[in-house]
Design a protein around this motif. Sequence first.
Motif, PDB file in Angstrom:
ATOM      1  N   SER A   1     -71.858 -33.111 -33.327  1.00  0.00           N
ATOM      2  CA  SER A   1     -70.910 -33.628 -32.343  1.00  0.00           C
ATOM      3  C   SER A   1     -70.012 -32.508 -31.831  1.00  0.00           C
ATOM      4  O   SER A   1     -69.619 -31.609 -32.590  1.00  0.00           O
ATOM      5  N   THR A   2     -69.673 -32.578 -30.570  1.00  0.00           N
ATOM      6  CA  THR A   2     -68.797 -31.584 -29.964  1.00  0.00           C
ATOM      7  C   THR A   2     -67.343 -31.922 -30.259  1.00  0.00           C
ATOM      8  O   THR A   2     -66.915 -33.065 -30.107  1.00  0.00           O
ATOM      9  N   LEU A   3     -66.591 -30.918 -30.718  1.00  0.00           N
ATOM     10  CA  LEU A   3     -65.158 -31.054 -30.927  1.00  0.00           C
ATOM     11  C   LEU A   3     -64.455 -30.263 -29.831  1.00  0.00           C
ATOM     12  O   LEU A   3     -64.835 -29.137 -29.521  1.00  0.00           O
ATOM     13  N   ILE A   4     -63.429 -30.845 -29.244  1.00  0.00           N
ATOM     14  CA  ILE A   4     -62.684 -30.188 -28.171  1.00  0.00           C
ATOM     15  C   ILE A   4     -61.353 -29.712 -28.734  1.00  0.00           C
ATOM     16  O   ILE A   4     -60.529 -30.525 -29.177  1.00  0.00           O
ATOM     17  N   CYS A   5     -61.140 -28.405 -28.736  1.00  0.00           N
ATOM     18  CA  CYS A   5     -59.894 -27.818 -29.216  1.00  0.00           C
ATOM     19  C   CYS A   5     -59.127 -27.277 -28.018  1.00  0.00           C
ATOM     20  O   CYS A   5     -59.605 -26.394 -27.300  1.00  0.00           O
TER      21      CYS A   5
ATOM     22  N   LEU B   1     -56.762 -30.968 -31.376  1.00  0.00           N
ATOM     23  CA  LEU B   1     -58.201 -31.139 -31.594  1.00  0.00           C
ATOM     24  C   LEU B   1     -58.577 -32.591 -31.343  1.00  0.00           C
ATOM     25  O   LEU B   1     -58.026 -33.500 -31.978  1.00  0.00           O
ATOM     26  N   LEU B   2     -59.494 -32.819 -30.420  1.00  0.00           N
ATOM     27  CA  LEU B   2     -60.060 -34.145 -30.182  1.00  0.00           C
ATOM     28  C   LEU B   2     -61.411 -34.192 -30.879  1.00  0.00           C
ATOM     29  O   LEU B   2     -62.339 -33.471 -30.513  1.00  0.00           O
ATOM     30  N   GLN B   3     -61.513 -35.049 -31.910  1.00  0.00           N
ATOM     31  CA  GLN B   3     -62.720 -35.076 -32.723  1.00  0.00           C
ATOM     32  C   GLN B   3     -63.160 -36.507 -32.976  1.00  0.00           C
ATOM     33  O   GLN B   3     -62.337 -37.389 -33.250  1.00  0.00           O
ATOM     34  N   PRO B   4     -64.456 -36.781 -32.898  1.00  0.00           N
ATOM     35  CA  PRO B   4     -64.954 -38.136 -33.171  1.00  0.00           C
ATOM     36  C   PRO B   4     -64.929 -38.447 -34.659  1.00  0.00           C
ATOM     37  O   PRO B   4     -64.968 -37.551 -35.504  1.00  0.00           O
TER      38      PRO B   4
END
Length: 517
Positions: free
Chosen positions: A401-405, A461-464
Motif C-alpha cells: 500500500s502507498t503511504l503519503i508523507c 502521514l496518511l496511511q491505510p
Amino acid sequence: MSEFLQLIQSYGVLGVLSVSGLLAVLGILAIRRRPHANARPDALDPAMATDVAHALAPRSLFSHLPFQSLLKRSQDEASLTEVPMFSEGDVRSPKGFLRLRSELETDGPQGVQGAGQIAMLIVGTYAAKQLPSMLQQFENAGAAKHVGVIYLLEFDAESRALCMSVIPDSFKTRVVEGAATYFPVGFSNASVERVYENDEMWRKDVEDQAALWLSKMQADTTPGLLLALVSPGGMAGLGRPALDAFKSRYPYLPVYLVTILDNKPQIRRRFPVMRQLYLSDGTVRGAIVCDNTRNFRDADSGIACLFAGLTSASWVGDRPMNLWNSIGLVFSEDCPERVATLSVWIEQLPVYQQPHPQMPSSSRRYAKTDHLVEKALRGIRAVVEQPSLQALPLEPARDDSTLICLVIAPVDAEELRDVAAGVEQRLGPWLARTGCQLSIQFASIGAHVSETSEVPFSVILLQPIAESAEALDDLARGTRLPDAKFQRRVPYTFVALGTQKPPISTNGVAQSPEVPA
C-alpha cells in the motif's frame, strides 16, 4: 666640441641612472604593497599611488602629470572592492538560511487556475469547527482557487454563525448554509435512529438546500471530488441525503469521508450506526478516521493541513503528486471503502530576523536550512516508525500500500524545492531498508511570522489501516482494547527499595502495591 660631447655623455649617464633608480624604487614598492585580496585587477592600490607620488619628488618637475586625479581615481576604484553582500532589493537568502513565507503571501504559482475543485459537505458541529482552519490553510498555501462550493449543514444557528464569521472572506460567497425551521439548535445529541424518526421535520429543507448547492456547483466550478467532513452525532444522518444528491449528479466522482470516534462514551458507542450509513454500499470510496481519545489537537491540525498541503505539494519537489492522484493511491479501487488514519509530528522551527550583520533591516524572516533538514529527517521517520503517533490505534497496512508523507514548512516554495531534493536523497538508504511504498511530498504553507520567535513545522502521514471497517465498531463499543504499542510513553516514578511498602492483605489475599504514576 669635445667638452660639449663630454657634457652630453655625463647627462646621459645621469639620466640612465635616474631612470634605473626610479624603476628600482617602483619595484621595491610593488613588492611591499601587494593588492588587496578582493581588489579588482585593474584597480590601483591607493597606498602604492601615494608612495609613487612621494618617490617622484620634486613635484614641480612632474606638475604636468595628473597625480592628484590619479590618486583620487585609485581611491574611488579601491572603494569598489568592498562590495556590500546584500542590498535592499536583493531577494536572495543568505547561505544556510531559507526565507519564511508569511501568511499574507496567498498567491499560488502563475498560471494556476484551480481547475478541478474540491467540493465540500460539512455536517454537524465538529465539522463546522474544523472548516475555518481548513480553509485558512488553503489560503495560506495559495490554493484557494481549488476549493469549490461548500454545503455547511449545521442546524445550530449560533455554531453556524460562528463558523461563517471566522472563515476567510474569499470563501464566504462559496458557502450554502443549511438550516431547519424546527431545529434551530440541532438535535441535542439525539441518535441517528431518533433523527430519522422525525425526518418529515427536516428532510425537505436538506434536499432543497442540496439542490441549491449542486446548482451553484455546476454553474461556477468543475469539481474533481467531494470531501465529506461529518460529525459522529445525530447530525450524521442529515449528511446522507445530501451525499446521495451529489452522487446522483456526479456518479463518476469519488467521495472521501473524514470523521472521528468521539471521546464521549455515549456518542462513541453509536459509531457503528454511522459507519453503516456511510461505509456499506460503495458510495464512499474511503474514510479518514481519527480517535478523539488520543491526541486530538495534533489530529485536528493534521486534518486542517492535509488537503491544502497535498493540493499545493504538486508545485514543490522533483516527483510531485497532486491531491487527486495521491489520495487515490491510498484509497485504491482495489480496496473499496478502506479506512485510513493520520500520524502527525509537530515541532517548532526557530525564526531569525537578520541572519547576517550586513543585511539591511526588513520585514523578512528566515529559518536555518540545517534546522529544517534535521527536523524533516526526524519527522518522516517518526511518523512511519512510531505507532504512538497514530490518530487511530489500529494496525497500519505495511504491504504494498502507498503511504503519503506530507512535509509542511512555512518556507518560500522555490527555496524549499532544493531542500526537498536533498532530504529525499538522504532518506534513500532508510527507505530501501524498510521497503515502505512511501511517497514524500513537500508543501509551502505560510504562517504568522511577523512577531514570533518560532513557527510550526509538521510532518503528516496518511496511511491505510490493515483491518476492515468493522474493526472500528469494536473499538467504538469498547470490546477491543488498543495494543500497548499505540500508547504514548509516560515518565515513570521509581520507588526506592528501602521505602517500598509490603503487600497489603485484603481478605487474606496479598495485593501488590501500585507504582505511582
